[in-house]
Write a protein that holds these residues in place. Structure first.
Motif, PDB file in Angstrom:
ATOM      1  N   ARG A 113      -2.388   2.680  13.209  1.00 33.70           N
ATOM      2  CA  ARG A 113      -2.827   1.699  12.216  1.00 33.70           C
ATOM      3  C   ARG A 113      -1.630   1.324  11.340  1.00 33.70           C
ATOM      4  O   ARG A 113      -0.610   2.000  11.349  1.00 33.70           O
ATOM      5  N   ASP A 128      -0.510   0.679   7.382  1.00 31.40           N
ATOM      6  CA  ASP A 128      -0.876   0.860   5.977  1.00 31.40           C
ATOM      7  C   ASP A 128      -0.842  -0.513   5.311  1.00 31.40           C
ATOM      8  O   ASP A 128       0.189  -1.187   5.324  1.00 31.40           O
ATOM      9  N   GLN A 129      -1.964  -0.933   4.737  1.00 31.19           N
ATOM     10  CA  GLN A 129      -2.072  -2.286   4.170  1.00 31.19           C
ATOM     11  C   GLN A 129      -1.190  -2.490   2.947  1.00 31.19           C
ATOM     12  O   GLN A 129      -0.903  -3.627   2.568  1.00 31.19           O
ATOM     13  N   LYS A 156       3.502   2.256   9.837  1.00 33.57           N
ATOM     14  CA  LYS A 156       2.599   2.726  10.886  1.00 33.57           C
ATOM     15  C   LYS A 156       2.173   4.163  10.610  1.00 33.57           C
ATOM     16  O   LYS A 156       2.970   4.969  10.124  1.00 33.57           O
ATOM     17  N   THR A 208      -0.911   7.364  12.121  1.00 36.94           N
ATOM     18  CA  THR A 208      -1.985   7.782  13.007  1.00 36.94           C
ATOM     19  C   THR A 208      -2.435   9.171  12.590  1.00 36.94           C
ATOM     20  O   THR A 208      -1.782   9.832  11.777  1.00 36.94           O
TER      21      THR A 208
END
Length: 129
Positions: free
Chosen positions: A104, A106-107, A112, A114
């Protein structure tokens, strides 16, 4: 006044000492600093370090109660480790039979990350720096 200097260690209680010892040393790559058997408690204490920094105290106790990890329960959520290349780290862990979640982003940082689990289902995060 700033009293706290840094995190000293993380304490983890495991249900199967040999399995967890192997996971943290052979799979994750922690070094063993000290291993002590405490006969009066029928308990092992394993001090682990990463790149010379003391990080984890791994404990065994007879019949520890299970702690829920999912759905997310109140309390310590997970431990996270920095990696330089998340794909390389995932490939390494998958070669050792570790299943990771999809990567994923991080917004807030666009980094990145996981997750995967230790032998007792403790969530562990890999975070690319």
């Amino acid at each position: 006044m700033q009293l706290l200097k840094s995190v000293h260690h993380i304490a983890i209680i495991c249900s199967d000492y040999e399995k967890s010892k192997n996971f943290y040393t052979e799979i994750l790559g922690f070094d063993t600093d000290r291993e002590v058997y405490r006969e009066e408690r029928d308990s092992y204490k394993l001090d682990l370090s990463l790149h010379g920094q003391y990080c984890i105290e791994l404990f065994s106790f007879p019949n520890p109660p299970a702690r829920p990890s999912r759905p997310e329960a109140c309390g310590l959520r997970h431990i996270a480790f920095q990696v330089s290349n998340i794909e390389e780290a995932i490939s390494h862990f998958q070669s050792k039979g570790i299943v990771t979640e999809p990567v994923r982003i991080d917004q807030f940082t666009d980094r990145k990350f996981t997750f995967f689990a230790d032998p007792d289902d403790l969530p562990i995060e890999l975070y690319e720096i």
